[in-house]
Motif scaffolding. Structure first.
Motif, PDB file in Angstrom:
ATOM      1  N   ILE A  98      14.029   3.362 -11.297  1.00 54.32           N
ATOM      2  CA  ILE A  98      13.062   2.901 -12.309  1.00 54.32           C
ATOM      3  C   ILE A  98      11.995   2.011 -11.680  1.00 54.32           C
ATOM      4  N   ILE A  99      12.438   1.034 -10.865  1.00 57.42           N
ATOM      5  CA  ILE A  99      11.476   0.121 -10.229  1.00 57.42           C
ATOM      6  C   ILE A  99      10.578   0.883  -9.259  1.00 57.42           C
ATOM      7  N   SER A 100      11.164   1.833  -8.504  1.00 50.38           N
ATOM      8  CA  SER A 100      10.380   2.607  -7.531  1.00 50.38           C
ATOM      9  C   SER A 100       9.305   3.441  -8.214  1.00 50.38           C
ATOM     10  N   ILE A 101       9.648   4.038  -9.365  1.00 50.29           N
ATOM     11  CA  ILE A 101       8.669   4.857 -10.101  1.00 50.29           C
ATOM     12  C   ILE A 101       7.491   4.003 -10.540  1.00 50.29           C
ATOM     13  N   PHE A 102       7.766   2.851 -11.148  1.00 50.96           N
ATOM     14  CA  PHE A 102       6.678   2.010 -11.651  1.00 50.96           C
ATOM     15  C   PHE A 102       5.866   1.374 -10.523  1.00 50.96           C
ATOM     16  N   MET A 103       6.529   1.085  -9.395  1.00 53.20           N
ATOM     17  CA  MET A 103       5.780   0.581  -8.242  1.00 53.20           C
ATOM     18  C   MET A 103       4.873   1.671  -7.674  1.00 53.20           C
ATOM     19  N   ALA A 104       5.374   2.913  -7.649  1.00 58.59           N
ATOM     20  CA  ALA A 104       4.562   4.038  -7.164  1.00 58.59           C
ATOM     21  C   ALA A 104       3.348   4.247  -8.065  1.00 58.59           C
ATOM     22  N   ILE A 105       3.557   4.104  -9.392  1.00 56.16           N
ATOM     23  CA  ILE A 105       2.433   4.238 -10.333  1.00 56.16           C
ATOM     24  C   ILE A 105       1.404   3.134 -10.086  1.00 56.16           C
ATOM     25  N   LEU A 106       1.883   1.918  -9.798  1.00 53.44           N
ATOM     26  CA  LEU A 106       0.979   0.790  -9.562  1.00 53.44           C
ATOM     27  C   LEU A 106       0.127   0.991  -8.311  1.00 53.44           C
ATOM     28  N   VAL A 107       0.742   1.525  -7.247  1.00 53.84           N
ATOM     29  CA  VAL A 107      -0.009   1.669  -5.985  1.00 53.84           C
ATOM     30  C   VAL A 107      -0.709   3.023  -5.869  1.00 53.84           C
ATOM     31  N   ASN A 108      -0.565   3.874  -6.900  1.00 53.52           N
ATOM     32  CA  ASN A 108      -1.221   5.179  -6.877  1.00 53.52           C
ATOM     33  C   ASN A 108      -2.634   5.057  -7.465  1.00 53.52           C
ATOM     34  N   SER A 109      -3.431   4.269  -6.855  1.00 55.43           N
ATOM     35  CA  SER A 109      -4.804   4.089  -7.329  1.00 55.43           C
ATOM     36  C   SER A 109      -5.726   3.876  -6.126  1.00 55.43           C
ATOM     37  N   LYS A 110      -6.945   4.251  -6.292  1.00 59.11           N
ATOM     38  CA  LYS A 110      -7.926   4.131  -5.205  1.00 59.11           C
ATOM     39  C   LYS A 110      -8.650   2.788  -5.328  1.00 59.11           C
ATOM     40  N   VAL A 111      -7.934   1.753  -4.974  1.00 62.61           N
ATOM     41  CA  VAL A 111      -8.480   0.398  -5.026  1.00 62.61           C
ATOM     42  C   VAL A 111      -8.590  -0.116  -3.600  1.00 62.61           C
ATOM     43  N   LYS A 112      -9.593  -0.894  -3.337  1.00 65.92           N
ATOM     44  CA  LYS A 112      -9.781  -1.440  -2.001  1.00 65.92           C
ATOM     45  C   LYS A 112      -8.577  -2.294  -1.600  1.00 65.92           C
ATOM     46  N   GLY A 113      -8.026  -2.003  -0.433  1.00 66.62           N
ATOM     47  CA  GLY A 113      -6.888  -2.757   0.076  1.00 66.62           C
ATOM     48  C   GLY A 113      -5.535  -2.276  -0.409  1.00 66.62           C
ATOM     49  N   ILE A 114      -5.502  -1.135  -1.138  1.00 66.52           N
ATOM     50  CA  ILE A 114      -4.225  -0.652  -1.682  1.00 66.52           C
ATOM     51  C   ILE A 114      -3.266  -0.226  -0.569  1.00 66.52           C
ATOM     52  N   ASN A 115      -3.809   0.245   0.560  1.00 69.43           N
ATOM     53  CA  ASN A 115      -2.959   0.649   1.686  1.00 69.43           C
ATOM     54  C   ASN A 115      -2.171  -0.536   2.246  1.00 69.43           C
ATOM     55  N   ALA A 116      -2.768  -1.710   2.191  1.00 70.89           N
ATOM     56  CA  ALA A 116      -2.071  -2.917   2.656  1.00 70.89           C
ATOM     57  C   ALA A 116      -0.871  -3.212   1.761  1.00 70.89           C
ATOM     58  N   PHE A 117      -1.036  -3.015   0.435  1.00 66.87           N
ATOM     59  CA  PHE A 117       0.077  -3.222  -0.499  1.00 66.87           C
ATOM     60  C   PHE A 117       1.185  -2.204  -0.242  1.00 66.87           C
ATOM     61  N   ARG A 118       0.802  -0.937  -0.018  1.00 66.43           N
ATOM     62  CA  ARG A 118       1.793   0.111   0.258  1.00 66.43           C
ATOM     63  C   ARG A 118       2.585  -0.229   1.525  1.00 66.43           C
ATOM     64  N   THR A 119       1.877  -0.697   2.527  1.00 59.13           N
ATOM     65  CA  THR A 119       2.541  -1.079   3.787  1.00 59.13           C
ATOM     66  C   THR A 119       3.497  -2.244   3.569  1.00 59.13           C
ATOM     67  N   ALA A 120       3.055  -3.228   2.788  1.00 59.10           N
ATOM     68  CA  ALA A 120       3.889  -4.413   2.524  1.00 59.10           C
ATOM     69  C   ALA A 120       5.169  -4.023   1.790  1.00 59.10           C
ATOM     70  N   TYR A 121       5.057  -3.106   0.826  1.00 60.96           N
ATOM     71  CA  TYR A 121       6.236  -2.668   0.078  1.00 60.96           C
ATOM     72  C   TYR A 121       7.187  -1.852   0.950  1.00 60.96           C
ATOM     73  N   TYR A 122       6.614  -1.171   1.965  1.00 62.43           N
ATOM     74  CA  TYR A 122       7.441  -0.287   2.792  1.00 62.43           C
ATOM     75  C   TYR A 122       8.079  -1.017   3.978  1.00 62.43           C
ATOM     76  N   ILE A 123       7.593  -2.200   4.323  1.00 58.12           N
ATOM     77  CA  ILE A 123       8.105  -2.948   5.487  1.00 58.12           C
ATOM     78  C   ILE A 123       9.623  -3.147   5.451  1.00 58.12           C
ATOM     79  N   PRO A 124      10.241  -3.519   4.295  1.00 57.82           N
ATOM     80  CA  PRO A 124      11.705  -3.693   4.288  1.00 57.82           C
ATOM     81  C   PRO A 124      12.477  -2.455   4.720  1.00 57.82           C
ATOM     82  N   VAL A 125      11.919  -1.264   4.461  1.00 52.67           N
ATOM     83  CA  VAL A 125      12.610  -0.011   4.810  1.00 52.67           C
ATOM     84  C   VAL A 125      12.768   0.124   6.316  1.00 52.67           C
ATOM     85  N   VAL A 126      11.729  -0.239   7.061  1.00 58.31           N
ATOM     86  CA  VAL A 126      11.740  -0.058   8.515  1.00 58.31           C
ATOM     87  C   VAL A 126      12.218  -1.308   9.255  1.00 58.31           C
TER      88      VAL A 126
END
Length: 307
Positions: A98-126
């Motif tokens: 549930i949390i992953s779906i809503f986070m994906a919806i939040l970062v699925n937008s063409k906003v300046k700097g959104i790639n930085a947010f995606r990277t920050a959310y993915y850092i714990p995985v790696v």
């Protein structure tokens, strides 16, 4: 034979050779990985099945014992507790999805700097599980930041050792799993969101649907195949959880966080009772297979390919 027929045959032969060479090239690229999988994954799995019916041990004579290991397993209180803890761990699965779906919806937008947010959310995985364990051990310790914040807000009167208390240890480890896994599933759902035709969402908005209604009625139903896949691998991961428990609590305090994978590891690599360990592994594998089949049946009835 006519010149045209000869030409066709030569072209067919040329294309056949080209396909074969492409196939050989593909297999040559996959060969190193397949060899490693065969040696360290497939062969141990195949070898562990007959091993489960023996009393194989490094320090004892090996002999066939039939189903004795399986009977012993269901009379082993520690194994049953570890199995129960593994099932309790499944509670984390819907929260992750549930949390992953809503986070994906939040970062699925063409906003300046959104790639930085995606990277920050993915850092714990790696991030290494050892590094994560050190950080969370400090945060969850009796004099850690979590206790300080809760006591500052008046939610607690005295500090609590979250990983050393039998009532909170398993929930604390489950929270770490939740925190570490969200980024991985978020990226999978993000891929699913980007494959949904924009026309459908725009049509819903034109018809008067709100943003929330569009997400609930269009976006989430279109993500059903991704929800099924992510839920399945998350379920299998929850039952087989090992890293977090091993590094953070080693199954303690007592048996509060002892999971089936950790108990199997202890029997095999601490007590060197590989026959019994293999039997336990086979039981857990059968349970995972049955749950996977159940999920396939449930999702087949509901339909996993709505589009």
């Amino acid at each position: 034979m006519s010149a045209q027929a000869v030409k066709k045959e030569s072209l067919k032969s040329k294309f056949g050779k080209g396909r074969r060479s492409e196939a050989m090239l593909g297999w040559s690229f996959m060969a190193p990985g397949l060899i490693l999988l065969a040696l360290f994954v497939f062969w141990p799995i195949v070898y562990s099945v007959p091993l489960a019916f023996t009393n194989y041990s490094v320090i004892d004579k090996t002999r066939f014992v039939g189903f004795d290991n399986f009977v012993r397993a269901f009379q082993d209180d520690k194994f049953l507790i570890s199995l129960w803890n593994s099932f309790v761990y499944i509670i984390v699965v819907p929260f992750i999805q549930i949390i992953s779906i809503f986070m994906a919806i939040l970062v699925n937008s063409k906003v300046k700097g959104i790639n930085a947010f995606r990277t920050a959310y993915y850092i714990p995985v790696v991030t290494s599980m050892v590094a994560v364990a050190i950080i969370w051990s400090w945060l969850l310790s009796s004099n850690g930041v979590i206790n300080y914040l809760f006591m500052s807000l008046g939610l607690m009167d005295e500090p609590l050792g979250w990983l050393t208390n039998q009532k909170t240890a398993l929930a604390s480890v489950m929270f770490v799993t939740l925190w570490k896994g969200i980024g991985y599933y978020m990226m999978l759902y993000l891929a699913g969101l980007q494959s949904i035709p924009k026309d459908l969402q725009e049509a819903a908005m034109i018809d008067g649907a709100t943003k929330f209604q569009t997400i609930r009625k269009v976006t989430i139903p279109m993500l059903k195949p991704y929800v099924f896949f992510c839920s399945l691998i998350s379920l299998m991961g929850a039952i087989r959880v090992f890293d977090e428990v091993f590094v953070l609590t080693s199954g303690g305090p007592g048996t509060a966080t002892l999971t089936s994978s950790l108990y199997i590891y202890e029997q095999g690599f601490k007590k060197f009772d590989f026959g019994y360990s293999s039997a336990l592994g086979l039981i857990v594998s059968i349970i995972i297979a049955l749950l996977s089949i159940l999920m396939f049946r449930v999702n087949k009835k509901g339909g996993v390919n709505p589009y």
